[in-house]
Design a protein around this motif. Structure first.
Motif, PDB file in Angstrom:
ATOM      1  N   ILE A   1       0.878  -1.172   0.000  1.00  0.00           N
ATOM      2  CA  ILE A   1       0.000   0.000   0.000  1.00  0.00           C
ATOM      3  C   ILE A   1       0.911   1.217   0.000  1.00  0.00           C
ATOM      4  CG2 ILE A   1      -1.859   1.216   1.181  1.00  0.00           C
ATOM      5  CD1 ILE A   1      -2.593  -1.598   0.210  1.00  0.00           C
ATOM      6  N   ASP A   2       1.075   1.836  -1.161  1.00  0.00           N
ATOM      7  CA  ASP A   2       2.015   2.954  -1.241  1.00  0.00           C
ATOM      8  C   ASP A   2       1.528   4.117  -2.085  1.00  0.00           C
ATOM      9  OD1 ASP A   2       2.139   1.837  -3.740  1.00  0.00           O
ATOM     10  OD2 ASP A   2       4.292   1.408  -3.703  1.00  0.00           O
ATOM     11  N   ASP A   3       0.307   4.026  -2.596  1.00  0.00           N
ATOM     12  CA  ASP A   3      -0.149   5.093  -3.478  1.00  0.00           C
ATOM     13  C   ASP A   3      -1.668   5.177  -3.447  1.00  0.00           C
ATOM     14  OD1 ASP A   3      -0.077   7.125  -5.365  1.00  0.00           O
ATOM     15  OD2 ASP A   3      -0.212   5.734  -7.050  1.00  0.00           O
ATOM     16  N   GLY A   4      -2.184   6.339  -3.128  1.00  0.00           N
ATOM     17  CA  GLY A   4      -3.620   6.554  -3.161  1.00  0.00           C
ATOM     18  C   GLY A   4      -4.331   6.030  -1.935  1.00  0.00           C
ATOM     19  N   PRO A   5      -5.608   6.412  -1.752  1.00  0.00           N
ATOM     20  CA  PRO A   5      -6.384   5.978  -0.589  1.00  0.00           C
ATOM     21  C   PRO A   5      -6.819   4.520  -0.705  1.00  0.00           C
ATOM     22  CG  PRO A   5      -7.773   7.222  -2.080  1.00  0.00           C
ATOM     23  CD  PRO A   5      -6.365   7.296  -2.636  1.00  0.00           C
ATOM     24  N   ILE A   6      -7.161   3.941   0.440  1.00  0.00           N
ATOM     25  CA  ILE A   6      -7.691   2.583   0.476  1.00  0.00           C
ATOM     26  C   ILE A   6      -8.952   2.584   1.329  1.00  0.00           C
ATOM     27  CG2 ILE A   6      -6.090   2.006   2.360  1.00  0.00           C
ATOM     28  CD1 ILE A   6      -6.246  -0.916   1.413  1.00  0.00           C
ATOM     29  N   ASP A   7      -9.996   1.944   0.833  1.00  0.00           N
ATOM     30  CA  ASP A   7     -11.261   1.820   1.545  1.00  0.00           C
ATOM     31  C   ASP A   7     -11.218   0.528   2.355  1.00  0.00           C
ATOM     32  OD1 ASP A   7     -14.549   2.728   0.954  1.00  0.00           O
ATOM     33  OD2 ASP A   7     -14.086   0.859   1.978  1.00  0.00           O
ATOM     34  N   VAL A   8     -11.412   0.630   3.679  1.00  0.00           N
ATOM     35  CA  VAL A   8     -11.400  -0.544   4.549  1.00  0.00           C
ATOM     36  C   VAL A   8     -12.771  -0.667   5.203  1.00  0.00           C
ATOM     37  CG1 VAL A   8     -10.342  -1.661   6.534  1.00  0.00           C
ATOM     38  CG2 VAL A   8      -8.940  -0.246   5.023  1.00  0.00           C
ATOM     39  N   ARG A   9     -13.362  -1.849   5.104  1.00  0.00           N
ATOM     40  CA  ARG A   9     -14.704  -2.054   5.666  1.00  0.00           C
ATOM     41  C   ARG A   9     -14.967  -3.536   5.867  1.00  0.00           C
ATOM     42  NH1 ARG A   9     -18.839  -0.014   1.234  1.00  0.00           N
ATOM     43  NH2 ARG A   9     -17.469   1.817   1.226  1.00  0.00           N
ATOM     44  N   GLU A  10     -15.965  -3.832   6.707  1.00  0.00           N
ATOM     45  CA  GLU A  10     -16.433  -5.210   6.794  1.00  0.00           C
ATOM     46  C   GLU A  10     -17.188  -5.552   5.513  1.00  0.00           C
ATOM     47  OE1 GLU A  10     -18.749  -5.825  10.308  1.00  0.00           O
ATOM     48  OE2 GLU A  10     -16.975  -6.126  11.558  1.00  0.00           O
ATOM     49  N   ALA A  11     -17.100  -6.808   5.120  1.00  0.00           N
ATOM     50  CA  ALA A  11     -17.726  -7.213   3.864  1.00  0.00           C
ATOM     51  C   ALA A  11     -19.228  -6.966   3.870  1.00  0.00           C
ATOM     52  CB  ALA A  11     -17.428  -8.681   3.587  1.00  0.00           C
ATOM     53  N   ARG A  12     -19.859  -7.091   5.038  1.00  0.00           N
ATOM     54  CA  ARG A  12     -21.312  -6.904   5.094  1.00  0.00           C
ATOM     55  C   ARG A  12     -21.718  -5.474   4.794  1.00  0.00           C
ATOM     56  NH1 ARG A  12     -23.136  -7.223  11.472  1.00  0.00           N
ATOM     57  NH2 ARG A  12     -22.000  -5.399  12.227  1.00  0.00           N
ATOM     58  N   ALA A  13     -20.758  -4.521   4.838  1.00  0.00           N
ATOM     59  CA  ALA A  13     -21.069  -3.127   4.501  1.00  0.00           C
ATOM     60  C   ALA A  13     -21.186  -2.927   2.999  1.00  0.00           C
ATOM     61  CB  ALA A  13     -20.001  -2.201   5.078  1.00  0.00           C
ATOM     62  N   GLY A  14     -20.788  -3.927   2.226  1.00  0.00           N
ATOM     63  CA  GLY A  14     -20.933  -3.841   0.780  1.00  0.00           C
ATOM     64  C   GLY A  14     -19.680  -3.379   0.076  1.00  0.00           C
ATOM     65  N   VAL A  15     -19.732  -3.432  -1.250  1.00  0.00           N
ATOM     66  CA  VAL A  15     -18.597  -3.076  -2.094  1.00  0.00           C
ATOM     67  C   VAL A  15     -18.735  -1.627  -2.545  1.00  0.00           C
ATOM     68  CG1 VAL A  15     -17.519  -3.528  -4.330  1.00  0.00           C
ATOM     69  CG2 VAL A  15     -18.250  -5.427  -2.883  1.00  0.00           C
ATOM     70  N   PRO A  16     -17.663  -0.820  -2.465  1.00  0.00           N
ATOM     71  CA  PRO A  16     -17.741   0.575  -2.915  1.00  0.00           C
ATOM     72  C   PRO A  16     -17.757   0.661  -4.439  1.00  0.00           C
ATOM     73  CG  PRO A  16     -15.508   0.069  -2.219  1.00  0.00           C
ATOM     74  CD  PRO A  16     -16.331  -1.141  -1.907  1.00  0.00           C
TER      75      PRO A  16
ATOM     76  N   VAL B   1     -17.755 -15.699  -0.024  1.00  0.00           N
ATOM     77  CA  VAL B   1     -16.736 -15.353  -1.013  1.00  0.00           C
ATOM     78  C   VAL B   1     -17.336 -15.234  -2.409  1.00  0.00           C
ATOM     79  CG1 VAL B   1     -14.593 -16.103  -2.109  1.00  0.00           C
ATOM     80  CG2 VAL B   1     -14.904 -16.395   0.350  1.00  0.00           C
ATOM     81  N   THR B   2     -18.241 -16.139  -2.762  1.00  0.00           N
ATOM     82  CA  THR B   2     -18.817 -16.131  -4.109  1.00  0.00           C
ATOM     83  C   THR B   2     -19.556 -14.835  -4.396  1.00  0.00           C
ATOM     84  OG1 THR B   2     -19.046 -18.546  -4.093  1.00  0.00           O
ATOM     85  CG2 THR B   2     -20.376 -17.312  -5.684  1.00  0.00           C
ATOM     86  N   ALA B   3     -20.440 -14.435  -3.498  1.00  0.00           N
ATOM     87  CA  ALA B   3     -21.212 -13.206  -3.705  1.00  0.00           C
ATOM     88  C   ALA B   3     -20.306 -11.982  -3.687  1.00  0.00           C
ATOM     89  CB  ALA B   3     -22.286 -13.082  -2.623  1.00  0.00           C
ATOM     90  N   THR B   4     -19.333 -11.980  -2.783  1.00  0.00           N
ATOM     91  CA  THR B   4     -18.408 -10.849  -2.701  1.00  0.00           C
ATOM     92  C   THR B   4     -17.597 -10.721  -3.979  1.00  0.00           C
ATOM     93  OG1 THR B   4     -18.242 -11.032  -0.295  1.00  0.00           O
ATOM     94  CG2 THR B   4     -16.461  -9.874  -1.421  1.00  0.00           C
ATOM     95  N   HIS B   5     -17.132 -11.838  -4.501  1.00  0.00           N
ATOM     96  CA  HIS B   5     -16.331 -11.812  -5.733  1.00  0.00           C
ATOM     97  C   HIS B   5     -17.146 -11.267  -6.903  1.00  0.00           C
ATOM     98  CE1 HIS B   5     -12.911 -12.913  -8.203  1.00  0.00           C
ATOM     99  NE2 HIS B   5     -13.750 -13.431  -9.087  1.00  0.00           N
ATOM    100  N   GLN B   6     -18.381 -11.684  -6.993  1.00  0.00           N
ATOM    101  CA  GLN B   6     -19.237 -11.193  -8.076  1.00  0.00           C
ATOM    102  C   GLN B   6     -19.406  -9.677  -8.007  1.00  0.00           C
ATOM    103  OE1 GLN B   6     -22.785 -13.543  -7.497  1.00  0.00           O
ATOM    104  NE2 GLN B   6     -22.007 -15.267  -8.693  1.00  0.00           N
ATOM    105  N   LYS B   7     -19.600  -9.158  -6.804  1.00  0.00           N
ATOM    106  CA  LYS B   7     -19.776  -7.718  -6.629  1.00  0.00           C
ATOM    107  C   LYS B   7     -18.488  -6.957  -6.940  1.00  0.00           C
ATOM    108  CE  LYS B   7     -23.351  -8.289  -3.087  1.00  0.00           C
ATOM    109  NZ  LYS B   7     -23.664  -8.167  -1.640  1.00  0.00           N
ATOM    110  N   LEU B   8     -17.365  -7.485  -6.494  1.00  0.00           N
ATOM    111  CA  LEU B   8     -16.088  -6.802  -6.712  1.00  0.00           C
ATOM    112  C   LEU B   8     -15.718  -6.771  -8.197  1.00  0.00           C
ATOM    113  CD1 LEU B   8     -14.029  -8.189  -3.690  1.00  0.00           C
ATOM    114  CD2 LEU B   8     -14.619  -5.784  -4.093  1.00  0.00           C
ATOM    115  N   THR B   9     -15.866  -7.891  -8.882  1.00  0.00           N
ATOM    116  CA  THR B   9     -15.517  -7.920 -10.304  1.00  0.00           C
ATOM    117  C   THR B   9     -16.485  -7.064 -11.118  1.00  0.00           C
ATOM    118  OG1 THR B   9     -16.747 -10.014 -10.529  1.00  0.00           O
ATOM    119  CG2 THR B   9     -14.359 -10.150 -10.204  1.00  0.00           C
ATOM    120  N   ALA B  10     -17.756  -7.035 -10.718  1.00  0.00           N
ATOM    121  CA  ALA B  10     -18.724  -6.180 -11.407  1.00  0.00           C
ATOM    122  C   ALA B  10     -18.387  -4.706 -11.237  1.00  0.00           C
ATOM    123  CB  ALA B  10     -20.137  -6.461 -10.885  1.00  0.00           C
TER     124      ALA B  10
END
Length: 213
Positions: free
Chosen positions: A133-148, A163-172
């Motif tokens: 982590i060396d450039d730009g901001p990072i969003d940190v949250r519990e997975a239940r808070a959703g994907v930014p 993991v399956t649902a989270t992966h789908q949201k992140l890649t989307a």
């Protein structure tokens, strides 16, 4: 007297701080919120001095509040007359059960509460997953808070229990993702293949936009 919230680090007993070890050894009673925390504490104190407290895995706020208050009722009598520790995986102030217990303990004026920091997932995951982590901001949250969906270029999701649902949201949302499960534990896994992971409370997802994780 004093209740110490002691961070145990990410899972390896060798990553417990010297201060945390000293306080566990000194405490008349050590309270743990689950099997893993109790197991790590057991590396430093006899089992008969460790007591597990029950906290339901639920989003029902009323049930959670009742559990925190019940835990405070158990911890307070010992803390009012001596030194006790409540141990937690990671750091007591970062997405931890201890923060809820600390609020419930405010009712007990005779008890001082102090925090002993531990190696948190926010620092441990970078070493375990070989990311920087060396450039730009990072969003940190519990997975239940959703994907930014319009968030920063880097995102760390904690407690990824689906993991399956989270992966789908992140890649989307346009992220490349690397997963870490039970980091710094005996069965640690780091992978970019979500299908290889079982759902586990101790799973994190590090996601980046526009470049490989």
């Amino acid at each position: 007297m004093t209740l110490y919230g002691v961070g145990l680090g990410p899972g390896d007993p060798k990553l417990v701080t010297v201060r945390g070890k000293e306080l566990m050894e000194r405490a008349e009673r050590v309270y743990a919120p689950g099997d893993l925390a109790a197991e790590i504490a057991g590396e430093f104190v006899p089992d008969e001095r460790i007591e597990q407290l029950s906290f339901p895995m639920t989003r029902d706020e009323s049930a959670l509040r009742a559990a925190w208050e019940e835990a405070a009722e158990v911890v307070a009598p010992a803390a009012e007359t001596g030194t006790v520790a409540f141990v937690t995986i990671g750091d007591p102030k970062i997405y931890s059960t201890f923060s809820h217990l600390e609020r419930a303990m405010k009712e007990y004026q005779a008890v001082d509460v102090e925090t002993v920091p531990g190696v948190s997932v926010l620092s441990a995951f970078t070493a375990a997953m070989d990311v920087t982590i060396d450039d730009g901001p990072i969003d940190v949250r519990e997975a239940r808070a959703g994907v930014p969906t319009d968030g920063p270029d880097q995102c760390l999701l904690l407690k990824v229990t689906d993991v399956t649902a989270t992966h789908q949201k992140l890649t989307a949302a346009g992220y490349d993702v690397i997963y870490g499960r039970r980091l710094f534990m005996n069965d640690a896994t780091v992978t970019t293949e979500p299908t290889s992971l079982e759902d586990d409370y101790f799973t994190v997802a590090f996601a980046t936009r526009g470049r490989s994780a």
